[in-house]
Design a protein around this motif. Structure first.
Motif, PDB file in Angstrom:
ATOM      1  N   ALA A 111       0.268 -59.520  25.980  1.00 27.08           N
ATOM      2  CA  ALA A 111       0.436 -59.972  27.357  1.00 27.08           C
ATOM      3  C   ALA A 111       1.435 -59.047  28.036  1.00 27.08           C
ATOM      4  CB  ALA A 111       0.927 -61.415  27.399  1.00 27.08           C
ATOM      5  N   THR A 112       1.256 -58.842  29.326  1.00 29.38           N
ATOM      6  CA  THR A 112       2.198 -58.019  30.084  1.00 29.38           C
ATOM      7  C   THR A 112       2.601 -58.754  31.351  1.00 29.38           C
ATOM      8  OG1 THR A 112       0.488 -56.880  31.390  1.00 29.38           O
ATOM      9  CG2 THR A 112       1.106 -55.884  29.264  1.00 29.38           C
ATOM     10  N   VAL A 113       3.853 -58.532  31.740  1.00 25.76           N
ATOM     11  CA  VAL A 113       4.347 -59.025  33.023  1.00 25.76           C
ATOM     12  C   VAL A 113       4.808 -57.814  33.820  1.00 25.76           C
ATOM     13  CG1 VAL A 113       5.986 -60.539  34.197  1.00 25.76           C
ATOM     14  CG2 VAL A 113       5.125 -61.155  31.922  1.00 25.76           C
ATOM     15  N   CYS A 114       4.301 -57.664  35.013  1.00 25.28           N
ATOM     16  CA  CYS A 114       4.697 -56.564  35.905  1.00 25.28           C
ATOM     17  C   CYS A 114       5.326 -57.193  37.152  1.00 25.28           C
ATOM     18  CB  CYS A 114       3.492 -55.699  36.271  1.00 25.28           C
ATOM     19  SG  CYS A 114       2.684 -54.930  34.845  1.00 25.28           S
ATOM     20  N   PRO A 115       6.650 -57.409  37.136  1.00 22.78           N
ATOM     21  CA  PRO A 115       7.302 -58.132  38.241  1.00 22.78           C
ATOM     22  C   PRO A 115       7.104 -57.474  39.601  1.00 22.78           C
ATOM     23  CG  PRO A 115       8.780 -57.925  36.353  1.00 22.78           C
ATOM     24  CD  PRO A 115       7.605 -57.044  36.077  1.00 22.78           C
ATOM     25  N   LYS A 116       7.144 -56.154  39.631  1.00 23.43           N
ATOM     26  CA  LYS A 116       7.019 -55.454  40.911  1.00 23.43           C
ATOM     27  C   LYS A 116       5.593 -55.535  41.462  1.00 23.43           C
ATOM     28  CE  LYS A 116      10.741 -52.346  39.517  1.00 23.43           C
ATOM     29  NZ  LYS A 116      11.130 -50.971  39.110  1.00 23.43           N
ATOM     30  N   GLU A 117       4.626 -55.672  40.568  1.00 24.28           N
ATOM     31  CA  GLU A 117       3.229 -55.852  40.985  1.00 24.28           C
ATOM     32  C   GLU A 117       2.877 -57.327  41.170  1.00 24.28           C
ATOM     33  OE1 GLU A 117       0.271 -53.948  38.567  1.00 24.28           O
ATOM     34  OE2 GLU A 117       1.651 -52.355  37.976  1.00 24.28           O
ATOM     35  N   GLN A 118       3.786 -58.190  40.748  1.00 22.41           N
ATOM     36  CA  GLN A 118       3.541 -59.636  40.775  1.00 22.41           C
ATOM     37  C   GLN A 118       2.264 -59.967  40.001  1.00 22.41           C
ATOM     38  OE1 GLN A 118       3.633 -60.954  44.886  1.00 22.41           O
ATOM     39  NE2 GLN A 118       5.865 -60.766  44.988  1.00 22.41           N
ATOM     40  N   ALA A 119       2.227 -59.506  38.749  1.00 27.32           N
ATOM     41  CA  ALA A 119       1.022 -59.690  37.939  1.00 27.32           C
ATOM     42  C   ALA A 119       1.383 -59.996  36.490  1.00 27.32           C
ATOM     43  CB  ALA A 119       0.147 -58.453  38.004  1.00 27.32           C
ATOM     44  N   LEU A 160      -2.757 -63.719  37.860  1.00 23.49           N
ATOM     45  CA  LEU A 160      -2.817 -64.076  36.443  1.00 23.49           C
ATOM     46  C   LEU A 160      -4.219 -63.727  35.952  1.00 23.49           C
ATOM     47  CD1 LEU A 160      -0.266 -65.692  37.329  1.00 23.49           C
ATOM     48  CD2 LEU A 160      -0.987 -67.479  35.743  1.00 23.49           C
ATOM     49  N   GLU A 161      -4.292 -62.800  35.002  1.00 25.43           N
ATOM     50  CA  GLU A 161      -5.605 -62.231  34.661  1.00 25.43           C
ATOM     51  C   GLU A 161      -5.760 -62.018  33.164  1.00 25.43           C
ATOM     52  OE1 GLU A 161      -8.197 -58.158  35.625  1.00 25.43           O
ATOM     53  OE2 GLU A 161      -6.080 -58.286  36.191  1.00 25.43           O
ATOM     54  N   CYS A 162      -6.878 -62.472  32.626  1.00 25.04           N
ATOM     55  CA  CYS A 162      -7.317 -62.071  31.292  1.00 25.04           C
ATOM     56  C   CYS A 162      -8.204 -60.844  31.492  1.00 25.04           C
ATOM     57  CB  CYS A 162      -8.085 -63.194  30.604  1.00 25.04           C
ATOM     58  SG  CYS A 162      -7.074 -64.638  30.203  1.00 25.04           S
ATOM     59  N   VAL A 163      -7.689 -59.689  31.142  1.00 21.95           N
ATOM     60  CA  VAL A 163      -8.338 -58.433  31.495  1.00 21.95           C
ATOM     61  C   VAL A 163      -9.625 -58.237  30.689  1.00 21.95           C
ATOM     62  CG1 VAL A 163      -8.057 -55.927  31.661  1.00 21.95           C
ATOM     63  CG2 VAL A 163      -6.094 -57.438  32.083  1.00 21.95           C
ATOM     64  N   GLU A 164     -10.682 -57.888  31.397  1.00 21.18           N
ATOM     65  CA  GLU A 164     -11.965 -57.614  30.766  1.00 21.18           C
ATOM     66  C   GLU A 164     -12.228 -56.106  30.805  1.00 21.18           C
ATOM     67  OE1 GLU A 164     -14.736 -59.967  32.953  1.00 21.18           O
ATOM     68  OE2 GLU A 164     -13.962 -61.878  32.165  1.00 21.18           O
ATOM     69  N   ASP A 165     -13.324 -55.699  30.217  1.00 23.75           N
ATOM     70  CA  ASP A 165     -13.713 -54.276  30.206  1.00 23.75           C
ATOM     71  C   ASP A 165     -12.629 -53.390  29.606  1.00 23.75           C
ATOM     72  OD1 ASP A 165     -16.168 -54.873  31.444  1.00 23.75           O
ATOM     73  OD2 ASP A 165     -15.207 -54.855  33.419  1.00 23.75           O
ATOM     74  N   ILE A 166     -12.075 -53.834  28.480  1.00 22.70           N
ATOM     75  CA  ILE A 166     -11.118 -53.016  27.733  1.00 22.70           C
ATOM     76  C   ILE A 166     -11.705 -52.747  26.350  1.00 22.70           C
ATOM     77  CG2 ILE A 166      -9.024 -53.724  28.949  1.00 22.70           C
ATOM     78  CD1 ILE A 166      -8.585 -55.847  26.786  1.00 22.70           C
ATOM     79  N   PRO A 167     -11.226 -51.713  25.659  1.00 22.40           N
ATOM     80  CA  PRO A 167     -11.758 -51.406  24.332  1.00 22.40           C
ATOM     81  C   PRO A 167     -11.665 -52.609  23.395  1.00 22.40           C
ATOM     82  CG  PRO A 167     -10.327 -49.643  25.098  1.00 22.40           C
ATOM     83  CD  PRO A 167     -10.185 -50.754  26.083  1.00 22.40           C
ATOM     84  N   GLN A 168     -12.714 -52.813  22.618  1.00 26.30           N
ATOM     85  CA  GLN A 168     -12.785 -53.954  21.705  1.00 26.30           C
ATOM     86  C   GLN A 168     -12.841 -53.482  20.256  1.00 26.30           C
ATOM     87  OE1 GLN A 168     -13.377 -57.655  23.173  1.00 26.30           O
ATOM     88  NE2 GLN A 168     -11.954 -56.293  24.235  1.00 26.30           N
TER      89      GLN A 168
END
Length: 218
Positions: A111-119, A160-168
């Motif tokens: 999981a990642t938190v990007c405070p400046k991106e608010q994501a 708030l995102e569960c990222v798709e289209d990433i290497p599996q």
């Protein structure tokens, strides 16, 4: 480099200390989790993410902060109140990216938190979703703002995102590797372009990086 890797894997003593830095000790037993199709252990993941954090401190890269593998279970069991002292020396809101390794019993995610991106984002190499993790981290950041800055953090517009289209991953053992490499790529704002076929190389590369206590330049 090959000789360093083979020496790390090939010694007789499983308990021999191969690296001692950042208040973390790496033994041959730890390094051997990077061989073959073994599952990475906490020590290796924590050391590697610390190397990512150390690289970012040079000033040439985005500011990255990495929590260790014990943060997430503590967050989900105790909330912010059980973690107040963890950030006495760091301002999370000044970081470009906060890296959170997530262990789900038999599976590692990031999981990642990007405070400046608010994501807040979640990366799972088996395509899973974890809304509880995203919500838990959002509540944590809200409480952290109130505790450290005495101000209310408005997260109503945060992504708030569960990222798709990433290497599996294509096997049952490389989740820790994918977690570490997601973190390494994201920490330098690089597009995630690796694939399952790259993991045997990345495993060897990580052994060398841990032994030398420095990431190889991308």
């Amino acid at each position: 480099m090959h000789n360093v890797i083979e020496k790390a894997w090939g010694g007789y003593s499983e308990n021999e200390v191969l690296c001692d830095a950042f208040s973390l000790t790496i033994t041959r037993r730890d390094v051997k989790t990077l061989s073959g199709l073994n599952w990475l252990n906490d020590q290796v993941i924590n050391f590697y993410l610390t190397l990512v954090m150390e690289r970012s401190s040079s000033g040439d890269w985005p500011k990255a902060y990495a929590f260790n593998t014990f943060f997430y279970p503590k967050l989900m069991s105790s909330g912010h109140s059980g973690l107040k002292r963890w950030t006495r020396k760091v301002d999370l809101f000044q970081q470009d990216i906060i890296l959170v390794p997530v262990h789900l019993g038999l599976h590692w995610c990031l999981a990642t938190v990007c405070p400046k991106e608010q994501a807040i984002r979640y990366y799972d190499s088996m395509g899973g979703r974890n809304q509880d993790c995203l919500n838990g981290l959002k509540r944590y950041m809200e409480a952290e703002s109130m505790d450290k800055k005495k101000t209310s953090l408005d997260t109503s517009n945060w992504t708030l995102e569960c990222v798709e289209d990433i290497p599996q991953q294509m096997n049952g053992s490389d989740c820790g590797m994918f977690t570490c490499k997601y973190a390494e790529y994201l920490s330098r704002k690089a597009k995630i372009t690796f694939a399952q076929k790259d993991m045997p190389y990345f495993r060897k590369r990580m052994v060398y990086e841990i032994i030398t206590q420095k990431l190889i330049n991308p």
